[in-house]
Design a protein around this motif. Structure first.
Motif, PDB file in Angstrom:
ATOM      1  N   LYS A 217       0.825  -1.201   0.000  1.00  0.00           N
ATOM      2  CA  LYS A 217       0.000   0.000   0.000  1.00  0.00           C
ATOM      3  C   LYS A 217       0.866   1.260   0.000  1.00  0.00           C
ATOM      4  N   GLU A 218       1.889   1.261   0.851  1.00  0.00           N
ATOM      5  CA  GLU A 218       2.758   2.433   0.930  1.00  0.00           C
ATOM      6  C   GLU A 218       3.518   2.638  -0.373  1.00  0.00           C
ATOM      7  N   SER A 219       3.982   1.564  -0.970  1.00  0.00           N
ATOM      8  CA  SER A 219       4.739   1.655  -2.211  1.00  0.00           C
ATOM      9  C   SER A 219       3.884   2.221  -3.344  1.00  0.00           C
ATOM     10  N   LEU A 220       2.647   1.752  -3.453  1.00  0.00           N
ATOM     11  CA  LEU A 220       1.756   2.241  -4.507  1.00  0.00           C
ATOM     12  C   LEU A 220       1.432   3.719  -4.321  1.00  0.00           C
ATOM     13  N   ALA A 221       1.145   4.116  -3.089  1.00  0.00           N
ATOM     14  CA  ALA A 221       0.836   5.518  -2.823  1.00  0.00           C
ATOM     15  C   ALA A 221       2.052   6.408  -3.096  1.00  0.00           C
ATOM     16  N   TYR A 222       3.224   5.947  -2.704  1.00  0.00           N
ATOM     17  CA  TYR A 222       4.460   6.710  -2.908  1.00  0.00           C
ATOM     18  C   TYR A 222       4.759   6.849  -4.399  1.00  0.00           C
ATOM     19  N   GLY A 223       4.602   5.760  -5.131  1.00  0.00           N
ATOM     20  CA  GLY A 223       4.915   5.773  -6.549  1.00  0.00           C
ATOM     21  C   GLY A 223       4.025   6.686  -7.366  1.00  0.00           C
ATOM     22  N   ALA A 224       2.827   6.988  -6.845  1.00  0.00           N
ATOM     23  CA  ALA A 224       1.894   7.848  -7.577  1.00  0.00           C
ATOM     24  C   ALA A 224       2.370   9.285  -7.660  1.00  0.00           C
ATOM     25  N   SER A 225       3.301   9.680  -6.795  1.00  0.00           N
ATOM     26  CA  SER A 225       3.705  11.088  -6.766  1.00  0.00           C
ATOM     27  C   SER A 225       5.224  11.276  -6.707  1.00  0.00           C
ATOM     28  N   HIS A 226       5.983  10.227  -7.038  1.00  0.00           N
ATOM     29  CA  HIS A 226       7.442  10.325  -7.006  1.00  0.00           C
ATOM     30  C   HIS A 226       8.041   9.747  -8.287  1.00  0.00           C
ATOM     31  N   SER A 227       9.299  10.073  -8.525  1.00  0.00           N
ATOM     32  CA  SER A 227       9.998   9.585  -9.720  1.00  0.00           C
ATOM     33  C   SER A 227      10.333   8.104  -9.576  1.00  0.00           C
ATOM     34  N   LEU A 228      10.699   7.494 -10.695  1.00  0.00           N
ATOM     35  CA  LEU A 228      11.112   6.095 -10.671  1.00  0.00           C
ATOM     36  C   LEU A 228      12.303   5.899  -9.749  1.00  0.00           C
ATOM     37  N   SER A 229      13.276   6.791  -9.838  1.00  0.00           N
ATOM     38  CA  SER A 229      14.465   6.663  -8.998  1.00  0.00           C
ATOM     39  C   SER A 229      14.099   6.714  -7.512  1.00  0.00           C
ATOM     40  N   GLU A 230      13.231   7.656  -7.162  1.00  0.00           N
ATOM     41  CA  GLU A 230      12.794   7.756  -5.762  1.00  0.00           C
ATOM     42  C   GLU A 230      12.024   6.517  -5.343  1.00  0.00           C
ATOM     43  N   LEU A 231      11.182   6.009  -6.252  1.00  0.00           N
ATOM     44  CA  LEU A 231      10.399   4.815  -5.939  1.00  0.00           C
ATOM     45  C   LEU A 231      11.300   3.601  -5.724  1.00  0.00           C
ATOM     46  N   LEU A 232      12.339   3.474  -6.530  1.00  0.00           N
ATOM     47  CA  LEU A 232      13.253   2.338  -6.368  1.00  0.00           C
ATOM     48  C   LEU A 232      13.893   2.357  -4.984  1.00  0.00           C
ATOM     49  N   ASP A 233      14.257   3.543  -4.511  1.00  0.00           N
ATOM     50  CA  ASP A 233      14.810   3.642  -3.158  1.00  0.00           C
ATOM     51  C   ASP A 233      13.767   3.271  -2.114  1.00  0.00           C
ATOM     52  N   LYS A 234      12.517   3.695  -2.341  1.00  0.00           N
ATOM     53  CA  LYS A 234      11.436   3.361  -1.406  1.00  0.00           C
ATOM     54  C   LYS A 234      11.179   1.851  -1.414  1.00  0.00           C
ATOM     55  N   GLU A 235      11.190   1.233  -2.588  1.00  0.00           N
ATOM     56  CA  GLU A 235      10.993  -0.215  -2.663  1.00  0.00           C
ATOM     57  C   GLU A 235      12.098  -0.957  -1.906  1.00  0.00           C
ATOM     58  N   ASP A 236      13.310  -0.465  -2.014  1.00  0.00           N
ATOM     59  CA  ASP A 236      14.417  -1.082  -1.274  1.00  0.00           C
ATOM     60  C   ASP A 236      14.155  -0.994   0.224  1.00  0.00           C
ATOM     61  N   GLU A 237      13.735   0.172   0.679  1.00  0.00           N
ATOM     62  CA  GLU A 237      13.438   0.371   2.109  1.00  0.00           C
ATOM     63  C   GLU A 237      12.318  -0.559   2.568  1.00  0.00           C
ATOM     64  N   LEU A 238      11.262  -0.644   1.769  1.00  0.00           N
ATOM     65  CA  LEU A 238      10.102  -1.441   2.168  1.00  0.00           C
ATOM     66  C   LEU A 238      10.383  -2.939   2.049  1.00  0.00           C
ATOM     67  N   GLN A 239      11.184  -3.320   1.056  1.00  0.00           N
ATOM     68  CA  GLN A 239      11.515  -4.738   0.931  1.00  0.00           C
ATOM     69  C   GLN A 239      12.389  -5.193   2.087  1.00  0.00           C
ATOM     70  N   THR A 240      13.259  -4.301   2.552  1.00  0.00           N
ATOM     71  CA  THR A 240      14.062  -4.613   3.735  1.00  0.00           C
ATOM     72  C   THR A 240      13.156  -4.848   4.938  1.00  0.00           C
ATOM     73  N   LEU A 241      12.117  -4.004   5.067  1.00  0.00           N
ATOM     74  CA  LEU A 241      11.150  -4.149   6.151  1.00  0.00           C
ATOM     75  C   LEU A 241      10.396  -5.476   6.040  1.00  0.00           C
ATOM     76  N   ALA A 242       9.867  -5.769   4.856  1.00  0.00           N
ATOM     77  CA  ALA A 242       9.112  -7.009   4.662  1.00  0.00           C
ATOM     78  C   ALA A 242      10.008  -8.236   4.812  1.00  0.00           C
ATOM     79  N   GLY A 243      11.235  -8.126   4.318  1.00  0.00           N
ATOM     80  CA  GLY A 243      12.160  -9.254   4.396  1.00  0.00           C
ATOM     81  C   GLY A 243      12.571  -9.608   5.807  1.00  0.00           C
ATOM     82  N   ALA A 244      12.458  -8.634   6.717  1.00  0.00           N
ATOM     83  CA  ALA A 244      12.800  -8.886   8.114  1.00  0.00           C
ATOM     84  C   ALA A 244      11.613  -9.373   8.931  1.00  0.00           C
TER      85      ALA A 244
END
Length: 266
Positions: A217-244
């Motif tokens: 949910k957070e990734s989709l909302a973030y991606g709607a208003s940010h660049s691809l580069s910013e989204l990739l960093d957000k996905e990394d952050e969120l995947q680290t969270l989910a992976g833990a």
């Protein structure tokens, strides 16, 4: 809590019901306060892993603002010079922020009409299970108002900018089959099966990997208003969270063992 909003916790599923069937589940002030506070509490409760929002009675999900009460507020505002629409900031905005922003899935069981702020509440949910007798009507322009409760954010994301403009400026009832084709409905079911189907759908989500759902949910909302580069960093952050999460370890172990995972929501 007002009896105009009912609350049930079934395992990890919070079922919240707007309970004013004689008024088509219109939102008067006590109901808005209770609904805002109940949804906010569910969003913050770690025992809740999914939310199902419904309307009592079957004729309406929610027709939005109680216009009888609203007329009195307009008349009082004329006399006092105070604003009559403070309810947007006080009730609708925090309600929609809690509903759309909670880190757990939300499902609307739409039986009957969803109009105005009622339609907006359904749009703010992640999924909409809709009775075949139901329909959506933005209705704001019909009473000379603009969209509120997040509809000008959620509706274009569901149906596209051009169709959202049409539905907001020229409000009409979008019946269930069209709602499905437009993307307003996730699933359309016979009215008699709505309650059971929506609960089963929401319960499946409540039993799922809650941390991963919240991250999606957070990734989709973030991606709607940010660049691809910013989204990739957000996905990394969120995947680290989910992976833990404990659920990730459970899922991988279950996959290797060829078993169904039993998630804990953490």
């Amino acid at each position: 809590m007002s009896d105009s909003v009912l609350y049930e916790l079934d395992g990890g599923l919070a079922v919240i019901t707007i309970n004013r069937p004689d008024a088509m589940n219109a939102l008067d002030t006590p109901t808005k306060v209770a609904l805002r506070d109940t949804v906010t509490a569910a969003a913050e409760d770690p025992a809740v892993r999914a939310v199902l929002l419904a309307g009592a009675g079957g004729k309406a999900f929610c027709v939005g603002q109680d216009l009888k009460e609203h007329l009195g507020l307009l008349e009082r505002a004329q006399e006092t010079g105070e604003g009559a629409l403070r309810t947007v900031a006080e009730h609708y905005n925090p309600l929609v922020r809690a509903l759309a922003g909670m880190r757990k899935p939300t499902v609307a069981a739409v039986g009957g009409v969803a109009a105005g702020a009622g339609a907006s509440l359904a749009f703010a949910c992640d999924f909409r299970i809709v009775a075949d007798t139901a329909g959506f009507n933005t209705s704001f322009a019909g009473v000379a108002l603009t969209a509120d409760s997040g509809a000008s954010w959620t509706l274009p994301r569901l149906v596209g900018h051009a169709r959202a403009t049409e539905l907001l400026m020229l409000p009409r009832t979008v019946k269930a089959p069209e709602a499905l084709s437009l993307g307003l409905a996730t699933q359309v079911v016979p009215a008699a099966e709505l309650a059971a189907t929506a609960r089963e759908f929401a319960k499946r989500l409540a039993d799922g990997p809650t941390v991963a759902y919240g991250a999606i949910k957070e990734s989709l909302a973030y991606g709607a208003s940010h660049s691809l580069s910013e989204l990739l960093d957000k996905e990394d952050e969120l995947q680290t969270l989910a992976g833990a999460s404990e659920d990730h370890r459970i899922a991988v172990a279950a996959f290797v063992a060829k078993e169904q995972p039993r998630y804990l929501g953490r």
